[in-house]
Design an enzyme around this catalytic site. Structure first.
Site, PDB file in Angstrom:
ATOM      1  CE  LYS A  56      -1.630   3.568  -1.802  1.00  0.00           C
ATOM      2  NZ  LYS A  56      -2.620   4.143  -1.524  1.00  0.00           N
TER       3      LYS A  56
ATOM      4  CG  ASP B  56      17.525  12.185 -11.789  1.00  0.00           C
ATOM      5  OD1 ASP B  56      17.384  11.387 -11.722  1.00  0.00           O
ATOM      6  OD2 ASP B  56      17.225  12.930 -12.505  1.00  0.00           O
TER       7      ASP B  56
ATOM      8  CG  HIS C 267      -2.296   0.565   0.899  1.00  0.00           C
ATOM      9  ND1 HIS C 267      -2.356   1.768   1.843  1.00  0.00           N
ATOM     10  CD2 HIS C 267      -2.886   0.911   0.054  1.00  0.00           C
ATOM     11  CE1 HIS C 267      -3.339   2.508   1.606  1.00  0.00           C
ATOM     12  NE2 HIS C 267      -3.656   1.686   0.369  1.00  0.00           N
TER      13      HIS C 267
END
Length: 561
Positions: free
Chosen positions: A223, A228, A221
């Site tokens: 995110k 870079d 889950h």
């Protein structure tokens, strides 16, 4: 303390909190008294709940809990939160490197710009990648950037690593896997796609539970979107809804190589214990790695725990050495530079005024850092402090509810009205999920009223025509302050799933910079402006009617959504 623990019936929580408090800590007796009352009330409430909840831990692996002991809290402003660095690495940065985004469109455009300008690495961790035109445009951006890298160098520098959930990413014929296979086929040396499969979905459970429902057992889950040295932390997935009309939260950390390195290593560690997508749409584990659902479960969880904790511990060590070196340099500089010389040498960074703490929660692997930090923050929230807590799915753990009901800070809890719940209008059983959340909300509201805490604890429902609500996080305003000095932002929803089932990550951002505090305050205000205060009349509206079967089923399934 032992006698109070036994009397309160909350021995596990008492042991944790007692271990965290140093001997002779001021206010210890008062804190123990408050928590004793809270735990006693929690025991009475839990006694009224169905005993089926005792079955829930059976799906979690029997691996040891990894804990670390924070130091005493300091009472001076932002520095009171430095105890968190005893658990995780502390990254000090300038507030000018932090940008708070406000809209899905801004988030989507930033993703595209960052992909197109990436030179060294693109790392993206999400629940899934959607299959619409907007998602295809992201894949096209990746393809163009990889092609430029390939043409510019015989040995291209750009590496793309994508981590998704196996069950969610494999749903349907056209899915996240089919979207990404062309990249694997064209750039096999530069692209890695890892699909995490929870070790709790195995055997008969995996055989019998159908698609979509199998996602309730556990998910990847996290995110995190990294390009870079720029990092985007969010609760948003890579799907068209999250790019258009699903409200979430997003923060960009610019030019932050140490933070980018940490999350790169974290995603790599989870990727190493995940299934690797192949060019022919098959999956396989890395050589020598235990399989998540075919191999030994305890062994797999031990290996995963070790890999993730190595990332956390090594980053902590690096940051501690960096802090020591910086402190030593500053001490030398202060003794050699003239007193009137306020210029900072060109090779030295300005003093940080903002600190980033990554908080990881992976209960299947025995890692509970985010849970410990969140509970401590709620416990330590003082009288007249204000806590703004928001979640797209209001289903708080019992521990979080007890702390909110039993401590002294003011709470403003923002949740989704049924109409903006992501499951509103869904087909089949999923269509009843918004009603289940209404039922859970009503039960909590009744507890607030029974304890006469309506003035201190306020529920608010987000409502916006044509939108859904997915924002989660926390803002902490210290007593007497009109601006927040701390926020939590990332993937957790503060519910049972986030704590016990899924892999989660968020960051605590602590700042003493007024401009950044103002950004965070405006973000909070913008979300809460689209809400209405919940009262007893709220649950009398026809849209809040909950069918009897939903009331009966909700206690049995609430820990799965």
């Amino acid at each position: 303390v032992a006698a109070l623990m036994a009397a309160a019936g909350g021995a596990a929580l008492w042991r944790r909190l007692a271990a965290w408090l140093p001997r002779g800590a001021p206010g210890l007796a008062a804190l123990l008294g408050r928590l004793s009352d809270r735990l006693a009330r929690g025991r009475d409430r839990r006694a009224r709940r169905s005993s089926w909840l005792l079955l829930a831990p059976l799906l979690t692996p029997p691996v040891p809990v990894i804990t670390s002991m924070p130091c005493s809290l300091c009472s001076e402003g932002a520095h009171r939160f430095q105890w968190i660095r005893n658990l995780v690495p502390e990254f000090g940065i300038s507030s000018s490197h932090v940008k708070v985004l406000s809209s899905p469109a801004e988030f989507y455009e930033l993703l595209k710009v960052q992909i197109k300008t990436a030179k060294q690495r693109v790392v993206m961790a999400s629940l899934y990648l959607g299959t619409g035109l907007l998602e295809q445009e992201l894949v096209n951006c990746l393809e163009e950037t990889l092609e430029k890298s390939l043409q510019a160098n015989e040995s291209p520098n750009l590496r793309v690593s994508i981590l998704l959930d196996y069950t969610r990413g494999s749903r349907g014929r056209k899915n996240s896997r089919t979207m990404l296979i062309p990249l694997l086929q064209r750039f096999p040396e530069q692209v890695r796609v890892s699909l995490f499969h929870t070790p709790n979905l195995r055997g008969l459970l995996k055989l019998l539970i159908p698609e979509r429902f199998n996602e309730t057992i556990g998910l990847q889950h996290i995110k995190v979107y990294l390009f870079d040295d720029n990092v985007i932390l969010s609760g948003a997935n890579l799907s068209d809804l999250y790019f258009t009309n699903r409200q979430d939260r997003y923060v960009l950390l610019q030019d932050s190589p140490e933070i980018a390195d940490f999350f790169t290593e974290l995603v790599d560690a989870i990727g190493d214990v995940s299934l690797q997508l192949q060019q022919d749409d098959t999956v396989q584990m890395m050589e020598g790695m235990v399989h998540p659902y075919q191999g030994d479960k305890v062994r797999y969880c031990e290996i995963a725990n070790r890999r993730v904790m190595e990332v956390i511990d090594s980053a902590r060590t690096r940051q501690e050495l960096l802090h020591a070196k910086t402190f030593h340099s500053s001490q030398q500089g202060s003794s050699t530079l003239p007193q009137h010389d306020s210029e900072v040498p060109g090779d030295l960074k300005p003093e940080p005024d903002t600190w980033i703490y990554p908080l990881i929660q992976m209960k299947p692997f025995g890692i509970q850092i985010d849970e410990m930090v969140t509970e401590t923050l709620l416990t330590e929230a003082e009288r007249d402090a204000r806590v703004y807590l928001t979640t797209g799915y209001f289903n708080l753990t019992q521990a979080y509810m007890d702390l909110i009901l039993g401590t002294r800070a003011e709470y403003r809890i923002l949740l989704a009205s049924p109409e903006v719940n992501g499951f509103f209008g869904a087909k089949g059983v999923a269509g009843a999920i918004p009603s289940a959340y209404v039922y859970i909300e009503h039960q909590f509201y009744n507890e607030v009223c029974c304890l006469h805490q309506q003035e201190r604890i306020q529920l608010q429902e987000y409502s916006r025509a044509g939108w859904t609500f997915h924002a989660k996080g926390l803002w902490l305003y210290l007593a007497g302050s009109s601006l927040p000095c701390l926020t939590l932002i990332g993937s957790p929803n503060f519910g049972y799933r986030s704590v016990h089932r899924d892999l989660e990550a968020q960051v605590a951002i602590v700042t003493e910079n007024k401009a950044l505090q103002q950004q965070l305050h405006q973000e909070q205000e913008q979300l809460y402006l689209c809400s209405g205060v919940v009262s007893s009349s709220t649950f009398e509206q026809p849209s809040r009617h909950v069918k009897l079967w939903v009331k009966l089923v909700t206690p049995l399934i609430k820990n799965f959504f």
